[in-house]
Structure formats: C-alpha cells, structure tokens
Design a protein around this motif. Structure first.
Motif, PDB file in Angstrom:
ATOM      1  N   GLY A   1       0.832  -1.196   0.000  1.00 12.68           N
ATOM      2  CA  GLY A   1       0.000   0.000   0.000  1.00 12.68           C
ATOM      3  C   GLY A   1       0.864   1.242   0.000  1.00 12.68           C
ATOM      4  N   ILE A   2       0.235   2.393   0.018  1.00 15.96           N
ATOM      5  CA  ILE A   2       0.946   3.670  -0.008  1.00 15.96           C
ATOM      6  C   ILE A   2       1.572   3.914   1.360  1.00 15.96           C
ATOM      7  CG2 ILE A   2       0.677   6.160  -0.301  1.00 15.96           C
ATOM      8  CD1 ILE A   2      -1.775   5.401  -2.146  1.00 15.96           C
ATOM      9  N   LEU A   3       2.866   4.203   1.382  1.00 16.91           N
ATOM     10  CA  LEU A   3       3.599   4.334   2.638  1.00 16.91           C
ATOM     11  C   LEU A   3       3.932   5.779   2.976  1.00 16.91           C
ATOM     12  CD1 LEU A   3       5.045   2.879   5.003  1.00 16.91           C
ATOM     13  CD2 LEU A   3       7.080   2.775   3.548  1.00 16.91           C
ATOM     14  N   THR A   4       4.249   6.591   1.973  1.00 15.58           N
ATOM     15  CA  THR A   4       4.720   7.952   2.226  1.00 15.58           C
ATOM     16  C   THR A   4       3.880   8.959   1.446  1.00 15.58           C
ATOM     17  OG1 THR A   4       6.295   8.093   0.389  1.00 15.58           O
ATOM     18  CG2 THR A   4       7.037   6.965   2.379  1.00 15.58           C
ATOM     19  N   ALA A   5       4.341  10.217   1.451  1.00 19.32           N
ATOM     20  CA  ALA A   5       3.612  11.272   0.742  1.00 19.32           C
ATOM     21  C   ALA A   5       4.497  12.006  -0.254  1.00 19.32           C
ATOM     22  CB  ALA A   5       3.027  12.275   1.740  1.00 19.32           C
ATOM     23  N   GLY A   6       5.645  11.427  -0.613  1.00 15.39           N
ATOM     24  CA  GLY A   6       6.555  12.151  -1.498  1.00 15.39           C
ATOM     25  C   GLY A   6       7.385  11.241  -2.371  1.00 15.39           C
ATOM     26  N   SER A   7       8.522  11.770  -2.819  1.00 14.91           N
ATOM     27  CA  SER A   7       9.362  11.047  -3.769  1.00 14.91           C
ATOM     28  C   SER A   7      10.112   9.884  -3.143  1.00 14.91           C
ATOM     29  CB  SER A   7      10.369  12.016  -4.405  1.00 14.91           C
ATOM     30  OG  SER A   7      11.151  12.651  -3.409  1.00 14.91           O
ATOM     31  N   GLU A   8      10.039   9.748  -1.816  1.00 13.07           N
ATOM     32  CA  GLU A   8      10.684   8.617  -1.151  1.00 13.07           C
ATOM     33  C   GLU A   8       9.813   7.359  -1.167  1.00 13.07           C
ATOM     34  OE1 GLU A   8       8.408  10.960   1.982  1.00 13.07           O
ATOM     35  OE2 GLU A   8       9.623  11.365   0.200  1.00 13.07           O
ATOM     36  N   GLU A   9       8.645   7.425  -1.787  1.00  8.27           N
ATOM     37  CA  GLU A   9       7.694   6.309  -1.797  1.00  8.27           C
ATOM     38  C   GLU A   9       8.295   5.045  -2.426  1.00  8.27           C
ATOM     39  OE1 GLU A   9       4.607   3.820  -1.486  1.00  8.27           O
ATOM     40  OE2 GLU A   9       4.776   5.777  -0.514  1.00  8.27           O
ATOM     41  N   PRO A  10       8.316   3.911  -1.683  1.00  9.73           N
ATOM     42  CA  PRO A  10       8.888   2.675  -2.225  1.00  9.73           C
ATOM     43  C   PRO A  10       7.865   1.711  -2.819  1.00  9.73           C
ATOM     44  CG  PRO A  10       8.607   2.428   0.128  1.00  9.73           C
ATOM     45  CD  PRO A  10       8.067   3.799  -0.232  1.00  9.73           C
ATOM     46  N   ASN A  11       6.584   1.905  -2.528  1.00  9.74           N
ATOM     47  CA  ASN A  11       5.575   0.898  -2.871  1.00  9.74           C
ATOM     48  C   ASN A  11       4.687   1.274  -4.047  1.00  9.74           C
ATOM     49  OD1 ASN A  11       6.445  -0.642  -0.708  1.00  9.74           O
ATOM     50  ND2 ASN A  11       4.884   0.135   0.690  1.00  9.74           N
ATOM     51  N   ALA A  12       4.180   2.495  -4.053  1.00 11.53           N
ATOM     52  CA  ALA A  12       3.147   2.884  -5.020  1.00 11.53           C
ATOM     53  C   ALA A  12       3.763   3.288  -6.354  1.00 11.53           C
ATOM     54  CB  ALA A  12       2.300   4.017  -4.452  1.00 11.53           C
ATOM     55  N   LEU A  13       4.357   2.306  -7.036  1.00  6.48           N
ATOM     56  CA  LEU A  13       4.914   2.520  -8.370  1.00  6.48           C
ATOM     57  C   LEU A  13       3.895   2.035  -9.392  1.00  6.48           C
ATOM     58  CD1 LEU A  13       8.565   1.252  -7.775  1.00  6.48           C
ATOM     59  CD2 LEU A  13       7.689   3.584  -7.599  1.00  6.48           C
ATOM     60  N   VAL A  14       3.470   2.915 -10.271  1.00  5.41           N
ATOM     61  CA  VAL A  14       2.381   2.595 -11.192  1.00  5.41           C
ATOM     62  C   VAL A  14       2.768   2.961 -12.620  1.00  5.41           C
ATOM     63  CG1 VAL A  14       0.657   2.993  -9.393  1.00  5.41           C
ATOM     64  CG2 VAL A  14       1.285   4.863 -10.937  1.00  5.41           C
ATOM     65  N   GLU A  15       1.990   2.428 -13.554  1.00  4.67           N
ATOM     66  CA  GLU A  15       2.085   2.862 -14.943  1.00  4.67           C
ATOM     67  C   GLU A  15       1.099   4.004 -15.142  1.00  4.67           C
ATOM     68  OE1 GLU A  15       1.315  -0.414 -17.492  1.00  4.67           O
ATOM     69  OE2 GLU A  15       3.182  -1.458 -17.008  1.00  4.67           O
ATOM     70  N   LEU A  16       1.583   5.079 -15.720  1.00  6.70           N
ATOM     71  CA  LEU A  16       0.753   6.256 -15.933  1.00  6.70           C
ATOM     72  C   LEU A  16       0.508   6.439 -17.427  1.00  6.70           C
ATOM     73  CD1 LEU A  16      -0.285   8.069 -13.660  1.00  6.70           C
ATOM     74  CD2 LEU A  16       1.454   9.746 -14.288  1.00  6.70           C
ATOM     75  N   ARG A  17      -0.706   6.789 -17.776  1.00  6.49           N
ATOM     76  CA  ARG A  17      -1.128   6.993 -19.161  1.00  6.49           C
ATOM     77  C   ARG A  17      -1.162   5.662 -19.918  1.00  6.49           C
ATOM     78  NH1 ARG A  17       2.484  11.056 -17.922  1.00  6.49           N
ATOM     79  NH2 ARG A  17       1.600  13.156 -17.835  1.00  6.49           N
ATOM     80  N   THR A  18      -1.559   5.746 -21.188  1.00  8.27           N
ATOM     81  CA  THR A  18      -1.668   4.552 -22.023  1.00  8.27           C
ATOM     82  C   THR A  18      -1.042   4.821 -23.384  1.00  8.27           C
ATOM     83  OG1 THR A  18      -3.860   5.245 -22.823  1.00  8.27           O
ATOM     84  CG2 THR A  18      -3.795   3.801 -20.881  1.00  8.27           C
ATOM     85  N   GLY A  19      -0.933   3.767 -24.181  1.00 12.40           N
ATOM     86  CA  GLY A  19      -0.419   3.913 -25.538  1.00 12.40           C
ATOM     87  C   GLY A  19       1.016   4.388 -25.569  1.00 12.40           C
ATOM     88  N   ALA A  20       1.322   5.263 -26.521  1.00 10.43           N
ATOM     89  CA  ALA A  20       2.689   5.738 -26.710  1.00 10.43           C
ATOM     90  C   ALA A  20       3.184   6.561 -25.531  1.00 10.43           C
ATOM     91  CB  ALA A  20       2.778   6.565 -27.993  1.00 10.43           C
TER      92      ALA A  20
END
Length: 293
Positions: free
Chosen positions: A61-80
């Motif tokens: 789950g989401i652990l932090t509130a900034g760029s130090e986040e180790p868990n919430a890595l996602v794919e953003l947008r679609t296609g190209a």
C-alpha cells in the motif's frame, strides 16, 4: 466532493473541492480534487492495495507522501505515452488520468506470483544463480526470461514517444534544493545579499512542511510567513523559483542535474510545448534543504 470519496475529510487540506476530477486505476473509475496526487485521491476513495513487492509479490500500500515512496509505483497513461514506475505520491491528478498497477498477473488482487511468499525461506540472496545452472543452455533460453518476467516492474510502451523534450543551462551563485522553511530562509538570505539564486522544488507548490505543519516563524503564523516570503522572493530579479523541478545529481565543476516536469500534470503537452526539460545548473554553492524522512 463526490460520494465515491468515502475516506475524504470534509474540510481542510490544500485541495479544491468545488469540482471533481475523474480518473481510472486498473480500469476502475475514481474521483479526486484539484490539488490531489494520484496517491491521495486513491486513499480518499478507499483504495489500499496499489502494488506488489518486487520479489515475493506481497501486497503493498501507499507508505509515504513524497518522492521517497517505495511501494506505489504505477504505470501512468496509455499507448505511446505510457510511463512505467511512476510514483503515485508525486503524480498530480488531472481529469482523465489513466493509471495501472504493476508486477502482477492476472490482476492486482489475485496475483498468481504471490505464491512466491510460500518459498521465501529458500529464496535467499543469489538463489537464482546457484540453482538455475543446469543445463547451461537453459539459462538464457528459459530461466533468465522467466525470472525477469516474474520480478520485473513496469512495461515500456514500445511505441515512438510523440512528445518533445528540451535541455537548458542555467548559472547561479546559490542553488537551493527544497522550498520548505529552511530552503526559503536560505533563499531570502542569499537574495537579500544580492546573490543570483535558483530554488528547485519538486512539488507543484512551494512551502514543504509549512503547508501542513502550521506553527509560527519569527512570531507570525507559518502560512503568513510563507506568503510574505514568496512575495518578497518574487520581487527579487535575481531569484528564480522552479517548481515541479527535482535535482538528481551533482557533477564536476559545480554542475547539477535537474529534471523539470513542465507539462507532466496534463494529459498531453499543449501544442509546441515540451513535456519535460533537462537542466544543467552551474552553481558556486548549493544548499540542500530537501527535508528528512
């Protein structure tokens, strides 16, 4: 505020509740507010599971509130424009945002590879290289591809990127990383002395912990001090505040690398504008005021 945001506080925070922004995570619709990150919007909608661990596919789950986040890595947008390994805690929410979880199959909640947890006692460091050695020709043909698929994270789109990117140089006397109370105080002191100052802030608004902690500075409320400080800095011709800009490295000759997310907070860049800009900043001195975890 929409009814789907069941975990949203009724007031407070630095968001605009007047109109919802709609997005999708793993194909399911959710809503948020202007000023949300993807992470804060998901939390407001009661979403707790956002990813799987790299090796054992344990729920994360989401652990932090900034760029130090180790868990919430996602794919953003679609296609190209699909971008893997984006931290949900730094991705600004916009209307129509499409995001997907990573490192799971066939779905985030029902991930087949989560069975790896049962074998954790024997999956020690170097296990792969000591075990999958025979027959030798199987390593490149079978073992390595299977292990990489099981332990991989995001997927590159494989399609030509339609956006444009820029690079630029900047020079200053004092470079400051972070716009919290320490960074802003340093910028004030340097600016008042007549120095050329560049202040880089990875968030889309300056202030750091002043935006949430409150308290007083120099005998005045923190929010009032922040407003006055930003106004004074804006009136200084040799002070430049760069939001959505993260410093990532220091190199020979006092050169620093920074990435400016010029239009990453939009579905696509406006016509004739770049999506991101790479900065090479040459500074005589650098003040690191990026806060502490």
């Amino acid at each position: 505020m929409t009814s789907s945001q069941s975990q949203r506080l009724g007031k407070g925070g630095r968001i605009d509740r007047s109109g919802p922004l709609n997005g999708r995570f793993d194909g399911k619709a959710f809503s948020g507010c202007q000023g949300d990150t993807l992470a804060s919007a998901l939390i407001a909608n009661g979403v707790k599971l956002v990813g799987r661990s790299f090796k054992y596919h344990r729920p994360r789950g989401i652990l932090t509130a900034g760029s130090e986040e180790p868990n919430a890595l996602v794919e953003l947008r679609t296609g190209a424009r699909r971008e893997p390994n984006t931290k949900a805690t730094t991705a600004e929410l916009y209307d129509g945002l499409e995001a997907a979880s990573q490192n799971r199959w066939p779905s985030l909640r029902h991930d087949v590879m989560s069975v790896n947890q049962l074998f954790a006692p024997i999956f020690v460091a170097g296990f792969y290289y000591k075990t999958f050695m025979w027959p030798a020709k199987f390593w490149e043909a079978i073992y390595e591809p299977a292990i990489r698929r099981a332990a991989g994270l995001g997927r590159a789109s494989g399609i030509a990127d339609p956006d444009h990117y820029d690079k630029a140089w900047a020079h200053c006397d004092v470079l400051i990383a972070g716009s919290g109370p320490a960074g802003l105080a340093a910028a004030l002191a340097a600016g008042r002395s007549g120095a050329r100052v560049i202040l880089c802030e990875e968030d889309f608004v300056p202030g750091g912990r002043l935006l949430s902690d409150g308290g007083t500075i120099d005998g005045v409320p923190a929010t009032e001090w922040l407003s006055k400080t930003l106004t004074e800095l804006a009136d200084m011709p040799d002070v430049r505040i760069m939001t959505r800009t993260a410093l990532f490295g220091v190199y020979d000759g006092g050169t620093y690398g920074a990435i400016e997310r010029v239009n990453d907070h939009l579905p696509s860049p406006p016509q004739h504008q770049v999506r991101q800009r790479l900065w090479r900043i040459v500074a005589k001195r650098c003040v690191v005021a990026a806060g502490a975890i």
